[in-house]
Write a protein that holds these residues in place. Sequence first.
Motif, PDB file in Angstrom:
ATOM      1  N   PRO A 174     -13.491  -3.551 -13.976  1.00 16.12           N
ATOM      2  CA  PRO A 174     -12.414  -2.183 -14.618  1.00 16.12           C
ATOM      3  C   PRO A 174     -12.675  -0.935 -15.185  1.00 16.12           C
ATOM      4  O   PRO A 174     -12.435   0.057 -15.202  1.00 16.12           O
ATOM      5  N   SER A 175     -14.932  -0.912 -15.155  1.00 17.76           N
ATOM      6  CA  SER A 175     -15.206   0.620 -15.890  1.00 17.76           C
ATOM      7  C   SER A 175     -15.182   1.328 -14.775  1.00 17.76           C
ATOM      8  O   SER A 175     -15.001   2.047 -15.382  1.00 17.76           O
ATOM      9  N   THR A 176     -15.043   1.029 -13.858  1.00 24.45           N
ATOM     10  CA  THR A 176     -15.207   2.009 -12.548  1.00 24.45           C
ATOM     11  C   THR A 176     -14.107   2.282 -11.717  1.00 24.45           C
ATOM     12  O   THR A 176     -14.202   2.859 -10.413  1.00 24.45           O
ATOM     13  N   LYS A 177     -12.686   1.543 -12.023  1.00 27.40           N
ATOM     14  CA  LYS A 177     -11.563   1.808 -11.341  1.00 27.40           C
ATOM     15  C   LYS A 177     -11.115   3.301 -11.917  1.00 27.40           C
ATOM     16  O   LYS A 177     -11.392   3.599 -12.824  1.00 27.40           O
ATOM     17  N   PRO A 178     -11.061   4.124 -10.568  1.00 27.34           N
ATOM     18  CA  PRO A 178     -10.142   5.013 -10.823  1.00 27.34           C
ATOM     19  C   PRO A 178      -9.261   4.925 -11.667  1.00 27.34           C
ATOM     20  O   PRO A 178      -8.349   4.944 -11.713  1.00 27.34           O
ATOM     21  N   LEU A 179      -9.779   6.852 -12.253  1.00 31.43           N
ATOM     22  CA  LEU A 179      -8.690   7.154 -13.587  1.00 31.43           C
ATOM     23  C   LEU A 179      -8.350   7.952 -13.050  1.00 31.43           C
ATOM     24  O   LEU A 179      -8.639   9.517 -13.811  1.00 31.43           O
ATOM     25  N   TYR A 180      -6.737   8.841 -13.191  1.00 32.85           N
ATOM     26  CA  TYR A 180      -6.851  10.365 -12.310  1.00 32.85           C
ATOM     27  C   TYR A 180      -6.156  10.711 -14.131  1.00 32.85           C
ATOM     28  O   TYR A 180      -5.734   9.817 -14.960  1.00 32.85           O
ATOM     29  N   VAL A 181      -6.129  11.958 -14.356  1.00 32.32           N
ATOM     30  CA  VAL A 181      -5.805  12.704 -15.486  1.00 32.32           C
ATOM     31  C   VAL A 181      -4.350  12.529 -15.744  1.00 32.32           C
ATOM     32  O   VAL A 181      -3.543  12.322 -17.067  1.00 32.32           O
ATOM     33  N   GLN A 182      -3.605  12.320 -14.069  1.00 34.71           N
ATOM     34  CA  GLN A 182      -2.257  11.824 -14.360  1.00 34.71           C
ATOM     35  C   GLN A 182      -1.332  11.464 -14.610  1.00 34.71           C
ATOM     36  O   GLN A 182      -0.502  10.665 -15.305  1.00 34.71           O
ATOM     37  N   SER A 183      -2.095   9.776 -14.343  1.00 39.78           N
ATOM     38  CA  SER A 183      -1.517   8.821 -14.004  1.00 39.78           C
ATOM     39  C   SER A 183      -1.975   8.349 -16.100  1.00 39.78           C
ATOM     40  O   SER A 183      -1.308   7.721 -16.799  1.00 39.78           O
ATOM     41  N   PHE A 184      -3.242   8.931 -16.505  1.00 42.16           N
ATOM     42  CA  PHE A 184      -3.408   9.118 -17.766  1.00 42.16           C
ATOM     43  C   PHE A 184      -2.464   9.105 -18.741  1.00 42.16           C
ATOM     44  O   PHE A 184      -1.631   8.602 -19.853  1.00 42.16           O
ATOM     45  N   LEU A 185      -1.712  10.589 -18.069  1.00 44.04           N
ATOM     46  CA  LEU A 185      -0.641  11.397 -19.183  1.00 44.04           C
ATOM     47  C   LEU A 185       0.453  10.260 -19.220  1.00 44.04           C
ATOM     48  O   LEU A 185       1.289  10.838 -19.973  1.00 44.04           O
ATOM     49  N   LYS A 186       0.493  10.308 -18.390  1.00 42.22           N
ATOM     50  CA  LYS A 186       1.809   9.534 -17.633  1.00 42.22           C
ATOM     51  C   LYS A 186       2.307   8.606 -18.938  1.00 42.22           C
ATOM     52  O   LYS A 186       3.393   8.019 -18.977  1.00 42.22           O
ATOM     53  N   GLU A 187       0.441   7.257 -18.853  1.00 40.34           N
ATOM     54  CA  GLU A 187       0.909   6.021 -19.991  1.00 40.34           C
ATOM     55  C   GLU A 187       1.326   6.909 -20.545  1.00 40.34           C
ATOM     56  O   GLU A 187       2.370   5.464 -21.843  1.00 40.34           O
ATOM     57  N   LYS A 188       1.140   8.309 -21.098  1.00 39.97           N
ATOM     58  CA  LYS A 188       1.791   8.122 -22.981  1.00 39.97           C
ATOM     59  C   LYS A 188       3.653   8.666 -22.873  1.00 39.97           C
ATOM     60  O   LYS A 188       3.941   9.187 -23.695  1.00 39.97           O
ATOM     61  N   GLY A 189       3.696   8.367 -21.082  1.00 43.49           N
ATOM     62  CA  GLY A 189       5.409   8.699 -21.693  1.00 43.49           C
ATOM     63  C   GLY A 189       5.632   9.879 -21.815  1.00 43.49           C
ATOM     64  O   GLY A 189       7.230  10.625 -21.853  1.00 43.49           O
ATOM     65  N   LEU A 190       4.499  10.846 -21.144  1.00 39.62           N
ATOM     66  CA  LEU A 190       5.315  12.010 -20.521  1.00 39.62           C
ATOM     67  C   LEU A 190       6.334  12.476 -19.699  1.00 39.62           C
ATOM     68  O   LEU A 190       6.315  11.505 -18.800  1.00 39.62           O
ATOM     69  N   SER A 191       7.707  13.515 -20.057  1.00 40.78           N
ATOM     70  CA  SER A 191       8.589  13.740 -19.000  1.00 40.78           C
ATOM     71  C   SER A 191       7.769  14.600 -17.944  1.00 40.78           C
ATOM     72  O   SER A 191       6.398  15.563 -18.066  1.00 40.78           O
ATOM     73  N   LYS A 192       7.960  14.975 -15.889  1.00 41.65           N
ATOM     74  CA  LYS A 192       7.428  15.553 -15.704  1.00 41.65           C
ATOM     75  C   LYS A 192       7.154  17.136 -16.000  1.00 41.65           C
ATOM     76  O   LYS A 192       6.540  17.510 -15.497  1.00 41.65           O
TER      77      LYS A 192
END
Length: 254
Positions: A174-192
């Motif tokens: 789990p700690s080495t799974k890729p995490l992209y900035v775009q994916s992280f921000l999408k989790e915050k419910g941001l619109s495009k």
Amino acid sequence: MSNDLVTIPVPGAGASLKAVQADGKEWASVTHVCETLGLDSKSQRRKLHEKPWACGVMMTLQVGGQGREMFMVDRRTLTMWLATIDTNRVAAEARPTLEAFQNEAADALDRYFHQGGAINPHANEHQQKALMFELRSQMELAQAAKGLIHSDFLEAKARIILARGMGEAPELDPSTKPLYVQSFLKEKGLSKKQLSAKAPGFGKRLKNQWTKSHGTAPQKAPIELSNGRIIDVYGYTEADRPLMESIWNTHYAA
């Protein structure tokens, strides 16, 4: 109609699709996707019945030697349905899987039934050789990237490539799974629109903080977009999530 339900790994998801080929089409199980994401399958079925673009059928398929009734949708419906699911509607631990499904599920379905990917036991010799050539090329690229890309990120990508070739879901730390900035921000419910506005500043702050913490700048990694274009992004992993959360809470949460 075939009732052979097959398991199709989805890259980056740590989970699989359940699918069948029948009546000249490929059908994916909404039932299994809902179970994986923690969604109510009956409400999702009602939702799809109301959509003019949806094509779904009930099928009785064999699971563990027993017949089970499932709601199945075709490839086009699968893609559109997944796109309608807001990441904020699923549990935090299911969000990476949902995003991987949204990005990769339809392609995984295509590869399995048409390119012999994942690996389809009915694939012909040409399809299997083509897939192996593709995977070997990806592994060679990963090998060449040693020293250029964060080792944890690179290891996770290599595991995903290997899992595709073996027809399995990748086993990732789990700690080495890729995490992209775009994916992280999408989790915050941001619109495009919000995502486009906030991502550059967030990425700059993250890079600066990461560099201060590690004494060196983060390394970039190539990723392929859904349109086939390859871009370079910083190769962060789940181990960097606390840092991302700190930056989000300090500068953006309000």
